[in-house]
Design a protein around this motif. Structure first.
Motif, mmCIF file in Angstrom:
data_model
loop_
_atom_site.group_PDB
_atom_site.id
_atom_site.type_symbol
_atom_site.label_atom_id
_atom_site.label_comp_id
_atom_site.label_asym_id
_atom_site.label_seq_id
_atom_site.Cartn_x
_atom_site.Cartn_y
_atom_site.Cartn_z
ATOM 1 N N GLN A 1 0.619 -1.402 -0.132
ATOM 2 C CA GLN A 1 0.060 0.144 -0.135
ATOM 3 C C GLN A 1 0.941 1.590 -0.234
ATOM 4 O O GLN A 1 0.107 1.914 -0.289
ATOM 5 C CB GLN A 1 -0.914 -0.255 1.106
ATOM 6 C CG GLN A 1 -1.990 -0.891 1.417
ATOM 7 C CD GLN A 1 -2.855 -1.150 2.085
ATOM 8 O OE1 GLN A 1 -2.188 -0.682 3.029
ATOM 9 N NE2 GLN A 1 -4.159 -1.373 2.351
ATOM 10 N N LEU A 2 2.374 0.867 0.109
ATOM 11 C CA LEU A 2 3.027 2.218 -0.484
ATOM 12 C C LEU A 2 3.222 2.698 -1.690
ATOM 13 O O LEU A 2 2.671 2.065 -2.874
ATOM 14 C CB LEU A 2 5.007 2.007 -0.241
ATOM 15 C CG LEU A 2 5.259 1.028 1.614
ATOM 16 C CD1 LEU A 2 6.212 1.355 1.546
ATOM 17 C CD2 LEU A 2 4.429 2.546 2.949
ATOM 18 N N PRO A 3 3.327 4.091 -1.177
ATOM 19 C CA PRO A 3 3.074 5.151 -2.798
ATOM 20 C C PRO A 3 3.336 5.077 -3.886
ATOM 21 O O PRO A 3 5.116 4.295 -3.786
ATOM 22 C CB PRO A 3 2.991 6.874 -2.707
ATOM 23 C CG PRO A 3 3.041 6.698 -1.520
ATOM 24 C CD PRO A 3 2.856 4.822 -0.759
ATOM 25 N N GLY A 4 3.299 4.203 -5.167
ATOM 26 C CA GLY A 4 4.009 3.401 -5.740
ATOM 27 C C GLY A 4 4.323 2.119 -5.909
ATOM 28 O O GLY A 4 5.290 1.563 -6.914
ATOM 29 N N ALA A 5 4.152 1.480 -5.033
ATOM 30 C CA ALA A 5 4.647 0.432 -4.657
ATOM 31 C C ALA A 5 4.537 -1.310 -5.750
ATOM 32 O O ALA A 5 5.505 -1.533 -5.937
ATOM 33 C CB ALA A 5 4.225 -0.131 -3.175
ATOM 34 N N PRO A 6 3.038 -0.907 -6.461
ATOM 35 C CA PRO A 6 3.045 -1.987 -7.144
ATOM 36 C C PRO A 6 3.767 -1.929 -8.043
ATOM 37 O O PRO A 6 4.626 -2.738 -8.748
ATOM 38 C CB PRO A 6 1.289 -1.289 -7.379
ATOM 39 C CG PRO A 6 1.253 -1.490 -6.624
ATOM 40 C CD PRO A 6 2.137 -1.051 -5.650
ATOM 41 N N THR A 7 3.944 -0.760 -8.556
ATOM 42 C CA THR A 7 4.780 -0.549 -9.980
ATOM 43 C C THR A 7 6.423 -1.006 -10.105
ATOM 44 O O THR A 7 6.869 -1.532 -10.301
ATOM 45 C CB THR A 7 5.327 0.886 -9.881
ATOM 46 O OG1 THR A 7 3.656 1.412 -10.707
ATOM 47 C CG2 THR A 7 6.065 1.316 -11.346
ATOM 48 N N LEU A 8 6.680 -0.219 -8.386
ATOM 49 C CA LEU A 8 8.251 -1.373 -7.736
ATOM 50 C C LEU A 8 8.373 -3.016 -8.397
ATOM 51 O O LEU A 8 9.691 -2.860 -8.905
ATOM 52 C CB LEU A 8 8.756 -0.084 -6.205
ATOM 53 C CG LEU A 8 9.448 0.712 -6.513
ATOM 54 C CD1 LEU A 8 8.861 1.830 -5.116
ATOM 55 C CD2 LEU A 8 9.692 1.300 -7.813
ATOM 56 N N LEU A 9 7.296 -3.408 -7.691
ATOM 57 C CA LEU A 9 7.575 -4.873 -7.022
ATOM 58 C C LEU A 9 7.145 -5.651 -7.982
ATOM 59 O O LEU A 9 8.297 -6.006 -9.223
ATOM 60 C CB LEU A 9 6.766 -5.100 -6.431
ATOM 61 C CG LEU A 9 6.389 -4.993 -4.720
ATOM 62 C CD1 LEU A 9 5.806 -5.137 -3.896
ATOM 63 C CD2 LEU A 9 7.630 -5.614 -4.201
ATOM 64 N N ILE A 10 6.240 -5.141 -9.247
ATOM 65 C CA ILE A 10 6.309 -6.040 -10.312
ATOM 66 C C ILE A 10 6.565 -5.565 -12.109
ATOM 67 O O ILE A 10 6.952 -6.096 -12.096
ATOM 68 C CB ILE A 10 3.751 -6.171 -10.763
ATOM 69 C CG1 ILE A 10 3.204 -6.230 -9.096
ATOM 70 C CG2 ILE A 10 4.002 -6.980 -11.351
ATOM 71 C CD1 ILE A 10 4.147 -7.780 -8.766
ATOM 72 N N ALA B 1 18.356 1.933 -8.124
ATOM 73 C CA ALA B 1 16.686 3.151 -8.911
ATOM 74 C C ALA B 1 16.091 2.480 -7.415
ATOM 75 O O ALA B 1 15.401 3.515 -6.625
ATOM 76 C CB ALA B 1 16.894 3.786 -10.244
ATOM 77 N N ILE B 2 15.420 1.281 -7.704
ATOM 78 C CA ILE B 2 14.328 0.353 -7.236
ATOM 79 C C ILE B 2 15.035 0.034 -5.547
ATOM 80 O O ILE B 2 13.987 0.806 -4.656
ATOM 81 C CB ILE B 2 14.088 -0.948 -7.995
ATOM 82 C CG1 ILE B 2 13.418 -0.508 -8.675
ATOM 83 C CG2 ILE B 2 13.326 -1.534 -6.955
ATOM 84 C CD1 ILE B 2 12.931 -1.278 -9.462
ATOM 85 N N ARG B 3 16.002 0.233 -5.426
ATOM 86 C CA ARG B 3 16.389 0.039 -3.697
ATOM 87 C C ARG B 3 15.986 1.232 -3.087
ATOM 88 O O ARG B 3 16.074 1.109 -1.915
ATOM 89 C CB ARG B 3 17.877 -0.492 -3.760
ATOM 90 C CG ARG B 3 16.658 -2.660 -4.393
ATOM 91 C CD ARG B 3 18.806 -3.244 -4.327
ATOM 92 N NE ARG B 3 18.142 -4.197 -4.556
ATOM 93 C CZ ARG B 3 18.441 -5.786 -4.797
ATOM 94 N NH1 ARG B 3 20.228 -4.870 -4.941
ATOM 95 N NH2 ARG B 3 18.457 -7.061 -5.007
ATOM 96 N N GLY B 4 16.891 1.902 -3.851
ATOM 97 C CA GLY B 4 16.941 3.940 -3.369
ATOM 98 C C GLY B 4 15.343 4.698 -3.190
ATOM 99 O O GLY B 4 15.235 5.029 -1.860
#
Length: 419
Positions: A12-21, A127-130
Motif C-alpha cells: 500500500q506504499l505510494p508506487g509500491a505495485p510499480t516497484l514490485l511488479i 534505483a528501486i532499492r534507493g
C-alpha cells in the motif's frame, strides 16, 4: 497475521505495485540477455569460448559503468537516467545482434558491441532499492516497514533468474536466440520506462543539505568498503555455485547434466524465496550487523554441507534448506547499504554493490572451475565457496569493526516511528 499485514503495508506504499511488479518485468533482461547472448554468439561462431568472451565483455562493462550511472542519478534524479539507458540499451542489443550475424564484421567489433550493451544497461535495481529507502525513511513514518520492503524486493528478484532463462528457452523453441535477445530488449525498455515514469521515481527530491558526490563517493563512507567485502564474499560463492552444481550434475547424469543442474539451482532459489518471505515478517534486529554476520556464517555452513552430499536428492534437499539463508542475508546487505550510506549517494552505493557482486561472481566461477578440473573436484569447490563467505562473516562479526561502528553511528541519529 501481523507479519502478513507488514507485506500488505508495503504493497500500500505510494508506487509500491510499480516497484514490485513492473520493476521485475523491467529486470527480466538480467536473466535473459547473458544466456541469449551466449547462444547467439555460439550459433554464429560455433565456439563457446568466444561466446563466453563476449558475455564477459557484456558483464564487466556493465559492472564498471554502473557506478557512473548511479552517481548521475544521485545528482539529477533517477528518471532521466533510467529513460536514457532504457532507450540506449535496446539499441545497443540490436547493434550487437547485427554485428554478430554480419559475416563482414570482425569479432573484435562484436566484443565492442557487447561491451556497449552491458555499459548501457539501466541502473534499475539501484534505483528501486534507493526508492524503497526513501519510501521508508524515518521522516516518512514508515521506517518499520523497511526490512519487509527490502525482503519483498530481494525475494521477488529471484524471479528474474528463474523466468529469464525459461523465456529464452521459449523463444528458442518458437523462433531463435536472436529473437530472445530482442525480447530482452523489449521488456527492458517497457519495464524501465514504466518504473521511471511512476510516481515514486518522478517524485524524487534531493534531500536538504546534500552535496554533489565527488572523488571516491561512497567508497569513502565509513563501513561501506568493509560491507563491499561482505558483498564480494557472497558473490564469489554464488559464482562458484554456478560452476560447481553443474559439475556435480555431470558426475551423476553425464548424458543430460543441464537438466539436473537446472533443477538443483531452481530448488536453491525456492529455498531462498521461502527464507526471504519468512524473514520479511520478522521485526528488524537491534544489531543488524551481528545478525548479518550470523546469516553469512549460516550460508558458509550450508556450502560445507553441500560438499559432503552423496547424491542429487541429498544435495537438492540441502540446497532447499541452505537456500533459506540467502535472501535474508541479501536483505540485510541491502538494508545496511541504505543505513550507512548518505542519502545523496544511495544510487551510487547500490550500483557499487552490483559491480562488486558481478566481479566477484565472475572470479568465483573461474576459481571454482579450476578447482573442479585440477584441484580436488566438486567437494573442494563447494568448500572454497564456503570459505569465501566465512571470511565475509568474520568481517561483519568484528564487534568494533567498521560495519558495526557505522551502524552504531546511524542508530544514534535515527528515531524510528513505532510500529
Amino acid at each position: 497475521m501481523a507479519g502478513l499485514r507488514r507485506y500488505l503495508g508495503v504493497w500500500q506504499l505510494p508506487g509500491a505495485p510499480t516497484l514490485l511488479i513492473t520493476g521485475i518485468i523491467g529486470r527480466l533482461g538480467i536473466g535473459m540477455t547473458p544466456l541469449a547472448l551466449l547462444l547467439v554468439i555460439e550459433q554464429v561462431t560455433g565456439r563457446y569460448s568466444l561466446a563466453a568472451l563476449a558475455g564477459g565483455c557484456y558483464a564487466l562493462a556493465g559492472a564498471a559503468l554502473s557506478p557512473v550511472a548511479g552517481r548521475i542519478a544521485d545528482r539529477i534524479g533517477p528518471t532521466p537516467v533510467l529513460i536514457g539507458t532504457a532507450v540506449a540499451h535496446p539499441l545497443a542489443l540490436i547493434g550487437l545482434l547485427w554485428a554478430a550475424r554480419s559475416e563482414q564484421t570482425p569479432f573484435a567489433l562484436v566484443l565492442v558491441a557487447a561491451a556497449l550493451a552491458g555499459a548501457s544497461y539501466p541502473p534499475l535495481t539501484a534505483a528501486i532499492r534507493g526508492a524503497w529507502n526513501d519510501l521508508t525513511s524515518v521522516a516518512s513514518g514508515r521506517y518499520h516497514l523497511r526490512n519487509t520492503a527490502l525482503a519483498a524486493e530481494t525475494t521477488l528478484f529471484e524471479v528474474v533468474f528463474v523466468l529469464g532463462p525459461l523465456l529464452v528457452a521459449g523463444f528458442v523453441v518458437f523462433a531463435d536466440a536472436g529473437a530472445a535477445l530482442i525480447g530482452s530488449a523489449v521488456v527492458t525498455l517497457v519495464g524501465t520506462v514504466a518504473v521511471a515514469l511512476g510516481q515514486t521515481m518522478r517524485g524524487w527530491q534531493r534531500h536538504a543539505g546534500e552535496h554533489h558526490t565527488r572523488g571516491l563517493g561512497p567508497l569513502r563512507v565509513p563501513g561501506f568498503p568493509a560491507l563491499l567485502l561482505c558483498v564480494a564474499s557472497l558473490g564469489i560463492a554464488f559464482g562458484a555455485a554456478g560452476v560447481t552444481v553443474p559439475a556435480f550434475a555431470t558426475r551423476y547424469t553425464p548424458d543430460d547434466p543441464d537438466s539436473l543442474a537446472g533443477v538443483l539451482l531452481a530448488v536453491w532459489g525456492v529455498g531462498s524465496a521461502v527464507g526471504g518471505f519468512w524473514f520479511g515478517i520478522r521485526r528488524p534486529a537491534r544489531n543488524m550487523t551481528r545478525q548479518f554476520a550470523w546469516l553469512l556464517a549460516a550460508v558458509a555452513g550450508s556450502f560445507a554441507v553441500f560438499a559432503v552430499m552423496p547424491t542429487p536428492l541429498a544435495l537438492g534437499t540441502a540446497l532447499v534448506v541452505g537456500g533459506a539463508t540467502i535472501a535474508p542475508a541479501l536483505t540485510l546487505e541491502n538494508t545496511l547499504v541504505g543505513r550507512i550510506s548518505p542519502t545523496g549517494m544511495l544510487n551510487e552505493a547500490y550500483t557499487w554493490v552490483v559491480t562488486m557482486s558481478v566481479g566477484a561472481s565472475a572470479a568465483g566461477g573461474a576459481v571454482a572451475g579450476l578447482i573442479v578440473d585440477h584441484a580436488g573436484g566438486v567437494p573442494w569447490a563447494f568448500l572454497f565457496a564456503g570459505a569465501a563467505v566465512a571470511a565475509g562473516a568474520a568481517i561483519a562479526a568484528l564487534p568494533a569493526g567498521p560495519i558495526a561502528r557505522a551502524e552504531a553511528a546511524t542508530v544514534r541519529v535515527e528515531t524510528p516511528a513505532p510500529v
